[in-house]
Write a protein that holds these residues in place. Structure first.
Motif, PDB file in Angstrom:
ATOM      1  N   PHE A  51      15.534 -44.766  13.340  1.00 18.58           N
ATOM      2  CA  PHE A  51      15.801 -43.357  13.060  1.00 18.58           C
ATOM      3  C   PHE A  51      16.367 -43.210  11.652  1.00 18.58           C
ATOM      4  CE2 PHE A  51      15.166 -43.117  17.487  1.00 18.58           C
ATOM      5  CZ  PHE A  51      14.945 -41.790  17.818  1.00 18.58           C
ATOM      6  N   MET A  68      12.389 -48.215  17.724  1.00 20.45           N
ATOM      7  CA  MET A  68      12.157 -47.152  16.766  1.00 20.45           C
ATOM      8  C   MET A  68      13.371 -47.091  15.842  1.00 20.45           C
ATOM      9  SD  MET A  68       9.158 -46.194  17.605  1.00 20.45           S
ATOM     10  CE  MET A  68       8.932 -44.908  16.400  1.00 20.45           C
ATOM     11  N   GLU A 124       5.346 -40.169   6.369  1.00 21.35           N
ATOM     12  CA  GLU A 124       4.208 -39.951   7.275  1.00 21.35           C
ATOM     13  C   GLU A 124       3.888 -38.469   7.440  1.00 21.35           C
ATOM     14  OE1 GLU A 124       3.033 -40.722  11.906  1.00 21.35           O
ATOM     15  OE2 GLU A 124       4.200 -42.256  10.870  1.00 21.35           O
ATOM     16  N   ASP A 154      10.368 -38.009   4.537  1.00 23.38           N
ATOM     17  CA  ASP A 154       9.575 -38.479   5.671  1.00 23.38           C
ATOM     18  C   ASP A 154       8.143 -38.626   5.173  1.00 23.38           C
ATOM     19  OD1 ASP A 154       8.101 -38.846   7.962  1.00 23.38           O
ATOM     20  OD2 ASP A 154       9.095 -37.276   9.098  1.00 23.38           O
ATOM     21  N   GLU A 186       3.166 -44.264  17.542  1.00 21.16           N
ATOM     22  CA  GLU A 186       3.342 -43.360  16.414  1.00 21.16           C
ATOM     23  C   GLU A 186       4.677 -42.631  16.570  1.00 21.16           C
ATOM     24  OE1 GLU A 186       1.183 -42.998  13.769  1.00 21.16           O
ATOM     25  OE2 GLU A 186       0.216 -44.727  14.701  1.00 21.16           O
ATOM     26  N   LYS A 187       5.211 -42.185  15.465  1.00 21.05           N
ATOM     27  CA  LYS A 187       6.441 -41.392  15.501  1.00 21.05           C
ATOM     28  C   LYS A 187       6.133 -40.030  16.117  1.00 21.05           C
ATOM     29  CE  LYS A 187       6.968 -41.720  11.062  1.00 21.05           C
ATOM     30  NZ  LYS A 187       7.494 -41.581   9.695  1.00 21.05           N
ATOM     31  N   TYR A 205      15.581 -37.971  13.440  1.00 17.74           N
ATOM     32  CA  TYR A 205      14.133 -38.065  13.602  1.00 17.74           C
ATOM     33  C   TYR A 205      13.744 -39.532  13.466  1.00 17.74           C
ATOM     34  CZ  TYR A 205      14.110 -38.052   8.472  1.00 17.74           C
ATOM     35  OH  TYR A 205      14.347 -38.339   7.147  1.00 17.74           O
ATOM     36  N   GLU A 206      12.622 -39.876  14.087  1.00 20.92           N
ATOM     37  CA  GLU A 206      12.135 -41.249  14.006  1.00 20.92           C
ATOM     38  C   GLU A 206      11.591 -41.508  12.608  1.00 20.92           C
ATOM     39  OE1 GLU A 206      10.773 -42.162  18.567  1.00 20.92           O
ATOM     40  OE2 GLU A 206       9.327 -41.178  17.240  1.00 20.92           O
ATOM     41  N   ASN A 207      12.012 -42.628  12.051  1.00 21.64           N
ATOM     42  CA  ASN A 207      11.616 -42.989  10.696  1.00 21.64           C
ATOM     43  C   ASN A 207      10.465 -43.986  10.675  1.00 21.64           C
ATOM     44  OD1 ASN A 207      12.344 -42.145   8.181  1.00 21.64           O
ATOM     45  ND2 ASN A 207      14.070 -43.519   7.964  1.00 21.64           N
ATOM     46  N   SER A 208      10.535 -45.004  11.551  1.00 19.84           N
ATOM     47  CA  SER A 208       9.522 -46.058  11.555  1.00 19.84           C
ATOM     48  C   SER A 208       9.668 -46.883  12.830  1.00 19.84           C
ATOM     49  CB  SER A 208       9.686 -46.968  10.327  1.00 19.84           C
ATOM     50  OG  SER A 208      10.955 -47.596  10.339  1.00 19.84           O
ATOM     51  N   TYR A 209       8.776 -47.865  12.963  1.00 17.87           N
ATOM     52  CA  TYR A 209       8.852 -48.801  14.085  1.00 17.87           C
ATOM     53  C   TYR A 209       9.210 -50.175  13.528  1.00 17.87           C
ATOM     54  CZ  TYR A 209       7.663 -51.553  18.176  1.00 17.87           C
ATOM     55  OH  TYR A 209       7.725 -52.414  19.236  1.00 17.87           O
ATOM     56  N   ARG A 257       8.961 -31.348  13.346  1.00 18.03           N
ATOM     57  CA  ARG A 257       9.539 -31.847  12.092  1.00 18.03           C
ATOM     58  C   ARG A 257       9.581 -30.779  11.005  1.00 18.03           C
ATOM     59  NH1 ARG A 257       9.773 -38.005  11.267  1.00 18.03           N
ATOM     60  NH2 ARG A 257       9.423 -38.691  13.384  1.00 18.03           N
TER      61      ARG A 257
END
Length: 177
Positions: A90, A88, A17, A15, A107-108, A77-81, A131
């Motif tokens: 995941f 989103m 970010e 991850d 934002e995530k 978990y959210e990975n990106s947009y 996270r």
């Protein structure tokens, strides 16, 4: 009902970010390899814990206490947009994630979901934490016989548990935070 099936072994996820490395821990078992000798083998088809390594702080923690008798079914978990699809993305995409379209760019969230099977109690457990695995909360536990399905509602930022009963259903909802 969500019958337990092992999570395909995927050594780790990164991850960027949050600068975290998620390491999927497989159980090790002592195997007899001869009359006197034995060896330790790793069962890479199963995941029993999640190592969370904070790269910037050089700190490793585990989602569950070491030795806890659980099998991790999935980690979300959210990975990106995705700007093109307005949704989103995941780390995994499956039927548990829904209502994930026409999402405004954001934002995530600092949220991690873990679906596990407790082998001693023979129940599924759905956990929510940061996270880093901190502020861990057991949202719901249910047996295979209870006919409960879990859904992650991306638009409303809720986790839903839908319990099928005779001639009706019940829904229990939890906010992501």
């Amino acid at each position: 009902m969500q019958k337990y099936t092992p999570r395909p072994y995927a050594n780790s996820d990164y991850d960027r970010e949050f600068n975290l490395l998620y390491i999927y821990v497989s159980p090790t078992e002592k195997q007899k390899s001869g009359i006197v000798k034995s060896r330790v083998d790793e069962n890479t088809l199963l995941t029993t814990n999640l190592g969370i390594y904070d790269i910037g702080k050089d700190h490793l923690s585990h989602f569950f206490d070491i030795g806890t008798d659980k099998l991790i079914r999935n980690v979300y978990y959210e990975n990106s947009y995705d700007t093109e699809k307005k949704r989103m993305v995941f780390n995994v995409e499956d039927g548990n994630i829904f209502n994930n379209h026409e999402i405004e760019k954001r934002e995530k969230f600092d949220v991690l979901f873990v679906l596990a099977w407790d082998r001693k109690q023979e129940v599924f457990e759905f956990w929510r934490s940061s996270r880093l695995g901190e502020d861990k909360i057991l949202l719901q536990s249910f047996s295979e016989d209870e006919k409960v399905i879990s859904k992650i509602d991306v638009f409303n930022k809720k986790v839903l548990f839908i319990k099928k009963l005779e001639n009706k259903v019940e829904v229990e909802a939890f906010d992501w935070k």
